[in-house]
Design a protein around this motif. Sequence first.
Motif, mmCIF file in Angstrom:
data_model
loop_
_atom_site.group_PDB
_atom_site.id
_atom_site.type_symbol
_atom_site.label_atom_id
_atom_site.label_comp_id
_atom_site.label_asym_id
_atom_site.label_seq_id
_atom_site.Cartn_x
_atom_site.Cartn_y
_atom_site.Cartn_z
ATOM 1 N N TRP A 178 -8.357 8.991 2.566
ATOM 2 C CA TRP A 178 -7.115 8.394 3.044
ATOM 3 C C TRP A 178 -6.171 9.505 3.480
ATOM 4 C CZ3 TRP A 178 -5.647 3.178 2.931
ATOM 5 C CH2 TRP A 178 -6.534 2.308 2.281
ATOM 6 N N GLU A 179 -5.219 9.151 4.304
ATOM 7 C CA GLU A 179 -4.115 10.045 4.625
ATOM 8 C C GLU A 179 -2.836 9.253 4.502
ATOM 9 O OE1 GLU A 179 -4.884 11.811 8.442
ATOM 10 O OE2 GLU A 179 -6.639 12.866 7.687
ATOM 11 N N MET A 180 -1.759 9.941 4.131
ATOM 12 C CA MET A 180 -0.471 9.277 4.017
ATOM 13 C C MET A 180 0.627 10.172 4.566
ATOM 14 S SD MET A 180 -0.345 9.254 -0.058
ATOM 15 C CE MET A 180 -1.333 10.499 -0.828
ATOM 16 N N LEU A 181 1.606 9.525 5.156
ATOM 17 C CA LEU A 181 2.750 10.204 5.753
ATOM 18 C C LEU A 181 3.990 9.771 4.990
ATOM 19 C CD1 LEU A 181 3.863 11.940 8.136
ATOM 20 C CD2 LEU A 181 4.125 9.798 9.395
ATOM 21 N N ARG B 69 0.841 -1.202 0.000
ATOM 22 C CA ARG B 69 0.000 0.000 0.000
ATOM 23 C C ARG B 69 0.875 1.251 0.000
ATOM 24 N NH1 ARG B 69 -3.579 -1.733 3.307
ATOM 25 N NH2 ARG B 69 -2.517 -1.140 5.199
ATOM 26 N N ASN B 70 1.941 1.263 0.801
ATOM 27 C CA ASN B 70 2.849 2.417 0.832
ATOM 28 C C ASN B 70 3.480 2.645 -0.543
ATOM 29 O OD1 ASN B 70 2.281 2.749 3.532
ATOM 30 N ND2 ASN B 70 4.192 1.858 4.247
ATOM 31 N N GLU B 71 3.875 1.574 -1.208
ATOM 32 C CA GLU B 71 4.471 1.699 -2.539
ATOM 33 C C GLU B 71 3.452 2.230 -3.553
ATOM 34 O OE1 GLU B 71 6.527 -1.128 -5.910
ATOM 35 O OE2 GLU B 71 6.746 -1.674 -3.810
ATOM 36 N N THR C 115 0.111 4.791 5.804
ATOM 37 C CA THR C 115 -1.182 5.207 5.262
ATOM 38 C C THR C 115 -2.254 4.956 6.304
ATOM 39 O OG1 THR C 115 -1.567 3.033 4.264
ATOM 40 C CG2 THR C 115 -0.532 4.710 2.878
ATOM 41 N N LEU C 116 -3.319 5.711 6.194
ATOM 42 C CA LEU C 116 -4.428 5.588 7.135
ATOM 43 C C LEU C 116 -5.730 5.782 6.371
ATOM 44 C CD1 LEU C 116 -5.358 5.458 10.151
ATOM 45 C CD2 LEU C 116 -5.089 7.939 10.209
ATOM 46 N N PHE C 117 -6.595 4.766 6.391
ATOM 47 C CA PHE C 117 -7.912 4.885 5.785
ATOM 48 C C PHE C 117 -8.796 5.594 6.796
ATOM 49 C CE2 PHE C 117 -12.215 3.120 4.938
ATOM 50 C CZ PHE C 117 -12.392 3.676 3.687
ATOM 51 N N ILE C 118 -9.293 6.775 6.429
ATOM 52 C CA ILE C 118 -10.096 7.582 7.339
ATOM 53 C C ILE C 118 -11.550 7.137 7.327
ATOM 54 C CG2 ILE C 118 -10.894 9.929 7.853
ATOM 55 C CD1 ILE C 118 -7.909 9.403 8.409
ATOM 56 N N GLY C 119 -12.081 6.859 6.139
ATOM 57 C CA GLY C 119 -13.468 6.426 6.038
ATOM 58 C C GLY C 119 -14.110 6.959 4.773
ATOM 59 N N SER D 163 2.776 15.225 4.893
ATOM 60 C CA SER D 163 1.615 14.338 4.906
ATOM 61 C C SER D 163 0.553 14.908 3.977
ATOM 62 C CB SER D 163 1.077 14.174 6.324
ATOM 63 O OG SER D 163 0.802 15.425 6.898
ATOM 64 N N TYR D 164 -0.292 14.012 3.485
ATOM 65 C CA TYR D 164 -1.288 14.373 2.492
ATOM 66 C C TYR D 164 -2.618 13.727 2.808
ATOM 67 C CZ TYR D 164 2.873 15.752 -0.064
ATOM 68 O OH TYR D 164 4.047 16.343 -0.418
ATOM 69 N N SER D 165 -3.674 14.433 2.440
ATOM 70 C CA SER D 165 -5.021 13.902 2.507
ATOM 71 C C SER D 165 -5.432 13.595 1.069
ATOM 72 C CB SER D 165 -5.956 14.946 3.114
ATOM 73 O OG SER D 165 -7.284 14.492 3.072
#
Length: 130
Positions: free
Chosen positions: A69-72, A36-38, A57-61, A78-80
């Motif tokens: 999603w958010e990613m660091l 997923r990160n890749e 990564t973080l699935f927000i909903g 970081s990005y939304s």
Amino acid sequence: MIRLLSTALLCALTSSQASAQNWVSEALLGLNEDQRNETFTNLLQDSNAKYDRVIRTLFIGSTVELDHWEMLCRDRNSYSLTITPEQTPGIELVSCQELLATSKMLLERAGSKSKATGCRIKRAERLHRR
């Protein structure tokens, strides 16, 4: 009996967590963390964002058929990211810094005393490091 009820409650809470509304997010959720990160790193490279390698990564909903999603990144940017449900999904990307600034501005204009929060992933990362 109490153990059975608490187990049922735990199962209900686990199964009621946010679920994806479109096939792209469902596929992303099916990947392991490294894959997923890749994938998100490749998405950033295809955008105009100042990118680095995605490390989390973080699935927000989902809201109204949009998946959030958010990613660091390794450089701490970081990005939304919002994914639309079309056959060829649209992807909207905004930096969490821009999101926080916009949130602050809107709250101030509305006269709200609430504090702008921006992205969750940075807060989660700080908590994770403690």
